[in-house]
Design a protein around this motif. Structure first.
Motif, mmCIF file in Angstrom:
data_model
loop_
_atom_site.group_PDB
_atom_site.id
_atom_site.type_symbol
_atom_site.label_atom_id
_atom_site.label_comp_id
_atom_site.label_asym_id
_atom_site.label_seq_id
_atom_site.Cartn_x
_atom_site.Cartn_y
_atom_site.Cartn_z
ATOM 1 N N TYR A 188 0.861 -1.193 0.000
ATOM 2 C CA TYR A 188 0.000 0.000 0.000
ATOM 3 C C TYR A 188 0.890 1.234 0.000
ATOM 4 O O TYR A 188 1.948 1.253 0.630
ATOM 5 N N VAL A 189 0.442 2.274 -0.667
ATOM 6 C CA VAL A 189 1.188 3.529 -0.682
ATOM 7 C C VAL A 189 0.305 4.644 -0.128
ATOM 8 O O VAL A 189 -0.867 4.768 -0.515
ATOM 9 N N TYR A 190 0.874 5.410 0.787
ATOM 10 C CA TYR A 190 0.189 6.607 1.311
ATOM 11 C C TYR A 190 0.917 7.850 0.826
ATOM 12 O O TYR A 190 2.155 7.883 0.733
ATOM 13 N N LEU A 191 0.150 8.870 0.521
ATOM 14 C CA LEU A 191 0.698 10.112 -0.013
ATOM 15 C C LEU A 191 0.627 11.210 1.036
ATOM 16 O O LEU A 191 -0.381 11.325 1.759
ATOM 17 N N GLY A 192 1.695 12.016 1.122
ATOM 18 C CA GLY A 192 1.639 13.238 1.917
ATOM 19 C C GLY A 192 1.708 13.035 3.421
ATOM 20 O O GLY A 192 0.990 13.704 4.184
ATOM 21 N N LEU A 193 2.585 12.150 3.867
ATOM 22 C CA LEU A 193 2.764 11.970 5.325
ATOM 23 C C LEU A 193 3.382 13.243 5.918
ATOM 24 O O LEU A 193 4.444 13.683 5.467
ATOM 25 N N GLY A 241 -6.516 2.096 5.827
ATOM 26 C CA GLY A 241 -7.738 2.877 5.661
ATOM 27 C C GLY A 241 -7.459 4.001 4.690
ATOM 28 O O GLY A 241 -6.295 4.239 4.336
ATOM 29 N N PRO A 242 -8.486 4.718 4.251
ATOM 30 C CA PRO A 242 -8.249 5.791 3.282
ATOM 31 C C PRO A 242 -7.358 6.908 3.822
ATOM 32 O O PRO A 242 -6.665 7.579 3.049
ATOM 33 N N ASP A 246 -2.580 10.952 8.996
ATOM 34 C CA ASP A 246 -2.833 12.191 8.245
ATOM 35 C C ASP A 246 -2.255 12.141 6.832
ATOM 36 O O ASP A 246 -1.944 13.174 6.231
ATOM 37 N N ALA A 247 -2.082 10.948 6.309
ATOM 38 C CA ALA A 247 -1.682 10.762 4.910
ATOM 39 C C ALA A 247 -2.834 10.075 4.178
ATOM 40 O O ALA A 247 -3.718 9.492 4.810
ATOM 41 N N THR A 248 -2.808 10.127 2.841
ATOM 42 C CA THR A 248 -3.931 9.648 2.038
ATOM 43 C C THR A 248 -3.543 8.400 1.255
ATOM 44 O O THR A 248 -2.493 8.382 0.581
ATOM 45 N N LEU A 249 -4.370 7.377 1.325
ATOM 46 C CA LEU A 249 -4.098 6.131 0.597
ATOM 47 C C LEU A 249 -4.126 6.396 -0.908
ATOM 48 O O LEU A 249 -5.104 6.961 -1.428
ATOM 49 N N LEU A 269 -1.654 -1.060 -4.443
ATOM 50 C CA LEU A 269 -3.103 -1.053 -4.205
ATOM 51 C C LEU A 269 -3.568 -2.280 -3.424
ATOM 52 O O LEU A 269 -4.723 -2.685 -3.511
ATOM 53 N N GLY A 270 -2.640 -2.900 -2.696
ATOM 54 C CA GLY A 270 -3.037 -4.001 -1.818
ATOM 55 C C GLY A 270 -3.273 -5.327 -2.524
ATOM 56 O O GLY A 270 -3.759 -6.280 -1.911
ATOM 57 N N VAL A 271 -2.920 -5.404 -3.804
ATOM 58 C CA VAL A 271 -3.109 -6.673 -4.527
ATOM 59 C C VAL A 271 -2.058 -7.670 -4.021
ATOM 60 O O VAL A 271 -0.864 -7.412 -4.113
ATOM 61 N N PRO A 272 -2.495 -8.807 -3.470
ATOM 62 C CA PRO A 272 -1.489 -9.740 -2.942
ATOM 63 C C PRO A 272 -0.672 -10.358 -4.069
ATOM 64 O O PRO A 272 -1.179 -10.556 -5.176
ATOM 65 N N GLY A 273 0.575 -10.647 -3.776
ATOM 66 C CA GLY A 273 1.434 -11.272 -4.782
ATOM 67 C C GLY A 273 2.608 -11.918 -4.090
ATOM 68 O O GLY A 273 2.869 -11.673 -2.909
ATOM 69 N N PRO A 274 3.330 -12.776 -4.830
ATOM 70 C CA PRO A 274 4.461 -13.469 -4.213
ATOM 71 C C PRO A 274 5.505 -12.482 -3.687
ATOM 72 O O PRO A 274 5.674 -11.396 -4.256
ATOM 73 N N TRP A 275 6.182 -12.874 -2.640
ATOM 74 C CA TRP A 275 7.188 -12.039 -1.972
ATOM 75 C C TRP A 275 8.128 -11.364 -2.949
ATOM 76 O O TRP A 275 8.428 -10.187 -2.808
ATOM 77 N N HIS A 276 8.575 -12.108 -3.986
ATOM 78 C CA HIS A 276 9.603 -11.545 -4.865
ATOM 79 C C HIS A 276 9.036 -10.560 -5.877
ATOM 80 O O HIS A 276 9.789 -9.912 -6.586
#
Ligand SMILES: Cc1cc2nc3c(=O)[nH]c(=O)nc-3n(C[C@H](O)[C@H](O)[C@H](O)COP(=O)(O)OP(=O)(O)OC[C@H]3O[C@@H](n4cnc5c(N)ncnc54)[C@H](O)[C@@H]3O)c2cc1C
Length: 425
Positions: A188-193, A241-242, A246-249, A269-276
């Motif tokens: 997951y990536v959050y913007l504007g921490l 969470g969204p 105080d940062a935005t998903l 975007l939280g899509v599961p995938g293999p570790w590598h």
């Protein structure tokens, strides 16, 4: 094994043209041993990703890319023995197919296992050591072309001094690595921490995932991106969470460097995938990072994180003209003598610069000026200007490493100007 340095005489970034008179590419172990035995001055090179002269030699550069790529998995001991010249990009899918994983990976998969471990690189997460900490055994080609095995469970100090050997103790033919069962990761990536939030909630933020990275340009009051890599099914209370801290998903994939295509970055975007396919930031098939860059990195005691951020805030206008992006990450402590995380919980500040050595060098010096008092250890494979005596003082086992160099390579066959500068012997 194909993607490591082959036929090239410059490093990946192109800022170093190797002085080597010859590039040897043996096809098997016997050829590797002969190449070492028959030349007075040699050095192994991996993928050539290092940004300084650490991989250089005035003699013969030896690439292991042509050696057989076979790996052997010991399921009983959860270990894999792999050729030193194998890249993580070649290794990881094969481990996954066999139901195994490495505990952590590099942020890009194109580098070799031996090169990454010789310089104690990568590894990210509060509970994760750098890649060298995965080594439980190594087979070295010695100056006379002989073979020597060192094991974590049998060779004590000699092992702990040799794993992060900077390429100066022998050519690593194979490494035995710790394995864990294959696992999946969601990213997951959050913007504007807010910068103030990172300062005040450092432990909570970095403790939220298996591996967490904050990307910043040190401008303004907010950091650009926070990447949280979570093991699928892991225990723990953190849920995306969204809004968080105080940062935005992010609802679209992003690249850590502004302006670079998000398609080069691993799936988010939280899509599961293999570790590598999630632990690296960059996809195996894409250009790693920006492709036109230099790098520096400093590893500090974790408890100095807030002081380091304050120090960097004073340099915002100094770094701005030359900085592409800075990544903040954490690394667990270890007991490998020359590991920048040796015996300390670590926060790392990783700078990706524009490709302009003249413009970047004074900025590096300015950063070292403010971070040195905090105990910053420069990354072995990147650009730094820290004085040799200061570098040695950062490592309690420096003198022991110098003795190890004398013992294992008395004639200095594997030595080069880089290693001699910091560890004369
Ligand atoms: C785009 C990019 C992004 C990067 N990002 C990060 C990052 O996020 N974090 C991080 O920690 N590092 C990062 N690095 C640095 C990288 O991890 C190191 O430079 C690493 O050493 C590269 O491995 P390599 O295979 O290219 O080794 P090389 O650069 O070829 O060699 C490195 C050292 O290992 C020695 N060596 C190589 N093979 C052997 C062998 N078989 N036996 C003995 N010694 C050997 C060489 O002699 C040399 O001393 C990055 C590099 C690039 C280019």
């Amino acid at each position: 094994m194909g993607t490591a340095l082959s036929g090239r005489r410059a490093n990946w970034a192109g800022n170093i043209v190797y002085l080597a008179s010859e590039l040897a590419e043996p096809a098997d172990l016997a050829g590797l041993r002969a190449a070492v035995r028959d030349h007075p001055q040699v050095r192994a090179v991996g993928a050539g990703h290092s940004f300084n002269r650490i991989a250089d030699t005035p003699g013969v550069l030896i690439s292991l890319a042509g050696l057989p790529a076979g790996i052997s998995i010991d399921a009983e001991h959860a270990a894999a023995t792999v050729p030193g010249g194998l890249t993580y990009q070649e290794l990881a899918p094969r481990l996954t197919a066999a139901g195994w994983a490495l505990p952590t990976l590099a942020s890009l998969p194109q580098l070799t296992v031996a090169g990454a471990c010789a310089t104690a690189t990568h590894g990210s997460g509060d509970g994760n050591g750098n890649l060298a900490t995965q080594v439980s055994g190594m087979q070295l080609v010695t100056p006379d072309g002989g073979l020597r095995t060192l094991r974590r469970d049998a060779d004590g100090d000699q092992f702990r001094g040799s794993v992060v050997g900077l390429g100066a103790l022998g050519v690593v033919a194979t490494l035995t690595l710790d394995l864990v069962p294959a696992f999946e990761v969601r990213q997951y990536v959050y913007l504007g921490l807010p910068a103030a939030m990172l300062r005040s909630h450092f432990d909570e933020i970095f403790g939220s995932g298996y591996s967490v990275s904050v990307f910043t340009d040190w401008q303004g009051s907010r950091h650009r991106q926070t990447w949280v890599k979570q093991r699928a099914g892991a225990a723990g209370s953190w849920r995306p969470g969204p809004r968080w801290m105080d940062a935005t998903l992010a609802t679209q994939p992003v690249h850590p460097i502004p302006g670079q295509p998000a398609a080069y970055a691993t799936e988010q975007l939280g899509v599961p995938g293999p570790w590598h396919e999630r632990l690296p930031h960059f996809r195996a098939e894409a250009t790693p990072s920006s492709g036109q860059e230099l790098q520096s990195e400093y590893l500090l005691p974790r408890q100095r994180a807030a002081a380091a951020f304050d120090a960097m805030a004073t340099l915002a206008s100094v770094v701005a003209p030359v900085l592409q992006i800075c990544e903040i990450r954490t690394v667990a402590p270890d007991d490998l003598w020359l590991s920048p995380s040796y015996q300390r919980d670590t926060v790392a500040l990783h700078f990706t610069w524009i490709k302009d050595t003249a413009a970047v060098t004074p900025v590096i010096a300015a950063i070292e000026h403010v971070l040195a008092p905090l105990g910053a250890r420069p990354h072995w494979a990147k650009l730094f200007t820290t004085a040799p005596h200061a570098v040695r003082a950062l490592y309690p086992r420096s003198a022991d490493f110098q003795q190890l160099l004398r013992d294992m390579d008395p004639a200095g066959k594997f030595g080069n100007s880089f290693v001699r500068k910091y560890f004369p012997y």
